[in-house]
Design an enzyme around this catalytic site. Structure first.
Site, PDB file in Angstrom:
ATOM      1  N   THR A 165       0.883  -1.087   0.052  1.00 14.69           N
ATOM      2  CA  THR A 165      -0.065  -0.246   0.077  1.00 14.69           C
ATOM      3  C   THR A 165       0.826   1.338  -0.161  1.00 14.69           C
ATOM      4  O   THR A 165       2.161   1.330  -0.446  1.00 14.69           O
ATOM      5  CB  THR A 165      -0.946  -0.169   1.332  1.00 14.69           C
ATOM      6  OG1 THR A 165      -2.041   0.803   1.145  1.00 14.69           O
ATOM      7  CG2 THR A 165      -0.610   0.074   2.564  1.00 14.69           C
ATOM      8  N   ASN A 166       0.213   2.488   0.273  1.00 18.67           N
ATOM      9  CA  ASN A 166       0.928   3.777   0.245  1.00 18.67           C
ATOM     10  C   ASN A 166       0.631   4.650   1.707  1.00 18.67           C
ATOM     11  O   ASN A 166      -0.302   4.140   2.185  1.00 18.67           O
ATOM     12  CB  ASN A 166       1.114   4.436  -0.859  1.00 18.67           C
ATOM     13  CG  ASN A 166      -0.360   4.768  -1.339  1.00 18.67           C
ATOM     14  OD1 ASN A 166      -0.877   5.501  -0.703  1.00 18.67           O
ATOM     15  ND2 ASN A 166      -0.922   4.151  -2.413  1.00 18.67           N
ATOM     16  N   HIS A 167       1.176   5.598   1.740  1.00 20.64           N
ATOM     17  CA  HIS A 167       0.885   6.631   2.769  1.00 20.64           C
ATOM     18  C   HIS A 167      -0.372   7.566   2.881  1.00 20.64           C
ATOM     19  O   HIS A 167      -0.595   8.142   3.842  1.00 20.64           O
ATOM     20  CB  HIS A 167       1.790   7.393   3.195  1.00 20.64           C
ATOM     21  CG  HIS A 167       3.467   6.759   3.649  1.00 20.64           C
ATOM     22  ND1 HIS A 167       3.448   5.960   4.575  1.00 20.64           N
ATOM     23  CD2 HIS A 167       4.435   6.751   3.059  1.00 20.64           C
ATOM     24  CE1 HIS A 167       4.584   5.408   4.900  1.00 20.64           C
ATOM     25  NE2 HIS A 167       5.307   5.777   3.733  1.00 20.64           N
TER      26      HIS A 167
END
Ligand code: CTP
Length: 398
Positions: free
Chosen positions: A208-210
């Site tokens: 995933t990402n932030h």
């Protein structure tokens, strides 16, 4: 903001009816003219005398007065009101509203109302969580009814959970928002994506990402406040769904793609704020992958580009994209503008202080075919308002 406004307060039969007394008092104090409508069941929980005294006018329950045949016209009431709020709204009343049943003055007035309508649900936690209630609330939200979310806490049943009616102060604030804002996007439907997607590797791990979704949620909220019917397609997040917004929860880029393609039909505006994974594991293992002494390699495949696909069938609609860059910001953003057939790109530079993931501020540059407009560091709500202004400009110039 509420001074001189005509507000109908509908009270239905739930224990939270006692809070309606405070609500009416707050509205009258702010200079609103309040007409209280009660269902017959509501009279079991709070007396008409209390409500009539606080609202300074007789309350209405029946369609006509059995003594003298005088008609309480739901049509006249519907035209008179600047806003209608049903607080508390029981599961029963919400179900009837969703089905268009008019078996009380309160319900026929709701069906006749031309003004914005809000409901403040209040019920036991299991009724609140019941699929029927959830679906009825979703139906009402889709039709533009503002849902003033119930709160979690101790309930009259002794159980604890979500179902307490929002506090009267919160309801007044919601009414101020509904009445106070010019409904410049009324009749428009908007699709907003927000948050990060999650790409499963196996049942335990993912990529995933932030992104937290804050910017997308602020945009959804702003568009809804201007009267648009908003569908928010959201990756997993801790954020509350904004008032009056319909949220579709998704996890992966593929799920987000499918939801967006479906919602784009009938939408007038698209704002692609989500941080969609560009790659996803080619294969998702059904069972947990066990480690070995060797290094490992996960093969990734490209995901489908949602913005580009919507841009390919834009047909006069407004489509906005985001670009988060670390270098060559302007040229990268312009490339996205063209490649995805966007009306404008909202550029974020990772080099700008105060524009980081999860914060409450942002520093955006709006880039369209005519050039770029750098904006100051501001709250995400203000940035959302700026983006909504630009969308309105484009709609008005079409
Ligand atoms: N976007 C999308 N679907 C994807 C990927 C991105 O709709 N599968 C949208 C984002 O919501 C955003 C814009 O496209 O509005 C971002 O463009 P993109 O080219 O994907 O940027 P990055 O993911 O940062 O990729 P790049 O490595 O090209 O910078």
């Amino acid at each position: 903001m509420l001074s001189g406004k005509h507000i109908i307060v509908g009270i239905t039969g739930g224990i939270a009816a006692y809070k309606a007394a405070v609500l009416v008092r707050l509205l009258v104090r702010r200079g609103a003219e309040v007409q209280v409508l009660m269902t017959p069941a509501a009279k079991e929980f709070i007396t008409p005398l209390t409500m009539a005294t606080l609202s300074k006018r007789p309350i209405l329950v029946e369609n006509f007065n059995p003594e003298n045949g005088a008609w309480n016209s739901h049509i006249d009431l519907g035209c008179w009101a600047d806003a209608m709020v049903i607080a508390p709204a029981t599961a029963n009343t919400l179900a009837k509203m969703a089905c268009g049943i008019g078996d009380s003055l309160l319900l026929t007035t709701y069906l006749s109302a031309r003004c914005p309508v809000a409901v403040a649900p209040a019920m036991d936690l299991d009724m609140m969580a019941h699929a029927a209630t959830c679906q009825n609330l979703e139906t009402l939200a889709q039709r533009g009814v503002a849902i003033i979310e119930a709160e979690s806490g101790e309930l009259a049943s002794g159980l604890s959970g979500k179902g307490r009616m929002a506090e009267p102060e919160v309801i007044v604030e919601a009414l101020e928002r509904i009445i106070g804002r010019p409904q410049t996007l009324k009749g428009k439907r908007a699709l907003v994506t927000a948050g990060a997607t999650i790409e499963a590797i196996d049942p335990v791990r993912y990529i995933t990402n932030h992104s937290t979704g804050k910017m997308g949620y602020a945009i959804a909220s702003e568009l809804a406040a201007r009267g648009a019917e908003v569908c928010l397609v959201s990756g997993p997040t801790r954020l509350e769904c904004p008032q009056g917004v319909r949220r579709v929860d998704v996890r992966s880029a593929d799920e987000m793609f499918e939801a967006c393609i479906q919602e784009w039909n009938g939408s007038d505006i698209g704002v692609m704020c989500a941080a969609v994974a560009d790659y996803t594991p080619e294969q998702v293992s059904d069972s947990k992958i066990k480690k070995s002494d060797d290094d490992m390699c996960i093969r990734l495949r490209r995901t489908r580009d949602i913005a580009a696909n919507l841009g390919a069938c834009k047909e006069g609609r407004v489509l906005v994209g985001f670009a988060l860059e670390t270098d060559n910001e302007q040229s990268n953003a312009v490339a996205k503008l063209q490649r995805k057939n966007l009306d404008f790109v909202v550029l974020n530079s990772m080099r700008d202080k105060g524009a980081c993931f999860g914060g409450d501020t942002n520093k955006i540059t709006i880039i369209d075919a005519t050039g770029e407009c750098p904006c100051p560091l501001e709250s995400k709500a203000d940035a959302a308002s700026r983006i909504a202004d630009r969308i309105e400009q484009i709609i008005n110039n079409k």
